[in-house]
Scaffold this motif. Structure first.
Motif, PDB file in Angstrom:
ATOM      1  N   UNK A  12       0.847  -1.192   0.000  1.00  0.00           N
ATOM      2  CA  UNK A  12       0.000   0.000   0.000  1.00  0.00           C
ATOM      3  C   UNK A  12       0.884   1.244   0.000  1.00  0.00           C
ATOM      4  N   UNK A  14       2.306   4.896   0.558  1.00  0.00           N
ATOM      5  CA  UNK A  14       2.205   5.985   1.526  1.00  0.00           C
ATOM      6  C   UNK A  14       2.257   7.316   0.792  1.00  0.00           C
ATOM      7  N   UNK A  15       2.101   8.401   1.534  1.00  0.00           N
ATOM      8  CA  UNK A  15       2.113   9.735   0.913  1.00  0.00           C
ATOM      9  C   UNK A  15       3.437   9.992   0.200  1.00  0.00           C
ATOM     10  N   UNK A  17       5.336   7.932  -1.288  1.00  0.00           N
ATOM     11  CA  UNK A  17       5.448   7.233  -2.576  1.00  0.00           C
ATOM     12  C   UNK A  17       4.829   8.057  -3.696  1.00  0.00           C
ATOM     13  N   UNK A  46       4.610  40.901  -7.134  1.00  0.00           N
ATOM     14  CA  UNK A  46       4.183  40.784  -5.731  1.00  0.00           C
ATOM     15  C   UNK A  46       4.729  39.459  -5.168  1.00  0.00           C
ATOM     16  N   UNK A  48       3.729  37.288  -3.102  1.00  0.00           N
ATOM     17  CA  UNK A  48       2.786  36.160  -3.039  1.00  0.00           C
ATOM     18  C   UNK A  48       2.535  35.581  -4.429  1.00  0.00           C
ATOM     19  N   UNK A  49       2.484  36.481  -5.419  1.00  0.00           N
ATOM     20  CA  UNK A  49       2.266  36.010  -6.799  1.00  0.00           C
ATOM     21  C   UNK A  49       3.517  35.268  -7.283  1.00  0.00           C
ATOM     22  N   UNK A  52       3.497  31.845  -5.620  1.00  0.00           N
ATOM     23  CA  UNK A  52       2.497  30.984  -6.258  1.00  0.00           C
ATOM     24  C   UNK A  52       2.986  30.530  -7.631  1.00  0.00           C
ATOM     25  N   UNK A  55       5.591  27.877  -7.219  1.00  0.00           N
ATOM     26  CA  UNK A  55       4.952  26.656  -6.707  1.00  0.00           C
ATOM     27  C   UNK A  55       4.280  25.863  -7.832  1.00  0.00           C
ATOM     28  N   UNK A 107      -4.130  21.256 -12.879  1.00  0.00           N
ATOM     29  CA  UNK A 107      -4.149  22.213 -11.752  1.00  0.00           C
ATOM     30  C   UNK A 107      -3.020  23.227 -11.919  1.00  0.00           C
ATOM     31  N   UNK A 111      -3.821  27.123 -12.549  1.00  0.00           N
ATOM     32  CA  UNK A 111      -3.481  28.016 -11.431  1.00  0.00           C
ATOM     33  C   UNK A 111      -2.394  29.015 -11.828  1.00  0.00           C
ATOM     34  N   UNK A 114      -4.111  31.709 -13.803  1.00  0.00           N
ATOM     35  CA  UNK A 114      -4.905  32.610 -12.965  1.00  0.00           C
ATOM     36  C   UNK A 114      -4.013  33.507 -12.107  1.00  0.00           C
ATOM     37  N   UNK A 115      -2.910  32.923 -11.615  1.00  0.00           N
ATOM     38  CA  UNK A 115      -2.047  33.683 -10.702  1.00  0.00           C
ATOM     39  C   UNK A 115      -1.177  34.691 -11.441  1.00  0.00           C
ATOM     40  N   UNK A 116      -0.712  34.325 -12.645  1.00  0.00           N
ATOM     41  CA  UNK A 116       0.244  35.209 -13.325  1.00  0.00           C
ATOM     42  C   UNK A 116      -0.298  35.669 -14.682  1.00  0.00           C
TER      43      UNK A 116
END
Lengths: 310, 58
Positions: A12, A14-15, A17, A46, A48-49, A52, A55, A107, A111, A114-116
């Motif tokens: 099983x 795990x996270x 993996x 900015x 935060x931008x 993001x 990320x 995603x 994202x 939308x962010x940049x």
């Protein structure tokens, strides 16, 4: 009498993996080069931008890594270097890797858009497509030039970082792309020289398998000869400067010295010292890229004090 | 009687669930932070661009 049958419980995941599917080590290089691209661009973002943006560029790179692991599970199972990856090890099912890769790709691109801006998002989408489809599905198993063309996928992140800040492309962002693009072949071919039978066992047409080690040594030198002037010329772009020039001259002198040593050696010599020179060159090539981008970042950091740039 | 023995599988499932929970919480924080950053970048005109002319002045 009752029989008790003990059947093996399926492994099983795990996270960790699932996280391993995203190739965290490759992601760290993507984060660093994309961050440099973003920070040295002539535009303020900015914080935060910017965070993001980085990320979701990293997430997009991770998603393409998961798609690569789904597609390449059969050859990963054969190669010593990759047989413990989650899919060939049987911990994560191939369908899960595919689902995770597709979902995270969507995603990340949406994202980032939308962010940049849409240009950066489009560039990220193209990078994921290039790595998963053009490199993994097409080039990797068909041509010894796989890593030359496929290297473009790894070269896009600083361009995306630059696009996050400026919304476009420039000579400077193309230079950062070219630096990684030209660095990739000697980096991977030096690895192929000492990975010995891994690629041939898996049927991957690396240059060492299709054209032999002698030719590969020649190619490492040829690409080093092309890379060195390009890397030094970067000192005279808008993101270069005296500090970058000194770092680039030192690193490229070292690169050429290593490439010539690799070219001069034959297999008997390399076997005798267990590929010491090739392994050293491979390790050095990692620092090479890190230090070039570090110098570009240092030039940008020094500019407010009147020290960076020409 | 309840079965209390904990298999390694249960630990992995717990780890997976906690990991997913933390990831989702982080995602919410990122989207919230991004929203605050985007809204704070809008000028007064931008923030009230949807309002009929004169509404902001009053």
């Amino acid at each position: 009498m009752t029989d008790i049958r003990i059947t093996e419980v399926p492994k099983e995941a795990g996270f960790g993996d699932y996280f391993a599917l995203l190739k965290p080590r490759v992601m760290s290089l993507v984060v660093f080069t994309a961050l440099v691209g973003l920070l040295v661009a002539p535009a303020t973002v900015h914080p935060m931008i910017a965070l993001t943006g980085i990320l979701f560029i990293a997430l997009g790179a991770g998603a393409s890594g998961a798609l690569n692991m789904w597609w390449d599970a059969d050859i990963d199972r054969v190669m010593k270097r990759t047989r413990n990856r989650p899919v060939p090890a049987g911990v994560v099912q191939p369908g899960e890797a595919l689902g995770l890769g597709l979902a995270l790709s969507g995603i990340a691109v949406v994202m980032l858009g939308l962010a940049t801006n849409l240009f950066a998002a489009g560039l990220l989408a193209f990078t994921i497509f290039f790595y998963a489809v053009v490199y993994s599905m097409w080039l990797k198993r068909t041509t010894p030039q796989n890593i030359v063309i496929g290297g473009a996928a790894g070269a896009f992140p600083p361009m995306i970082g630059w696009a996050v800040a400026t919304g476009g492309v420039s000579l400077e962002s193309l230079f950062m792309f070219a630096l990684i693009f030209m660095w990739t072949p000697p980096h991977f071919w030096s690895l192929a020289l000492f990975m010995k039978s891994d690629y041939s066992d898996a049927g991957v047409p690396m240059l060492t398998v299709t054209h032999g080690r002698r030719v590969t040594r020649g190619h490492v030198l040829a690409y080093a000869l092309l890379l060195a002037p390009l890397a030094v010329a970067g000192a005279f772009t808008g993101i270069g400067g005296p500090l970058y020039l000194v770092v680039a001259l030192a690193l490229n002198g070292w690169l050429l010295r290593g490439a010539v040593r690799i070219w001069r050696r034959d297999e008997a010599e390399a076997e005798a010292d267990r590929y010491r020179v090739e392994k050293g060159f491979f390790r050095f090539s990692l620092y090479y890229l890190f230090l070039h981008f570090g110098a570009i970042l240092a030039e940008a950091a020094l500019k407010p004090y009147g020290l960076g740039g020409w | 009687m309840t079965i209390r023995a904990e298999h390694e599988m249960h630990r992995r499932r717990l780890g997976r669930n906690v990991g997913l929970g933390v990831t989702l919480a982080a995602f919410i924080l990122v989207v919230f932070g991004l929203t605050v950053a985007k809204v704070s970048q809008l000028g007064e005109r931008g923030a009230f661009a949807h309002a009929p002319p004169g509404v902001v002045a009053r």
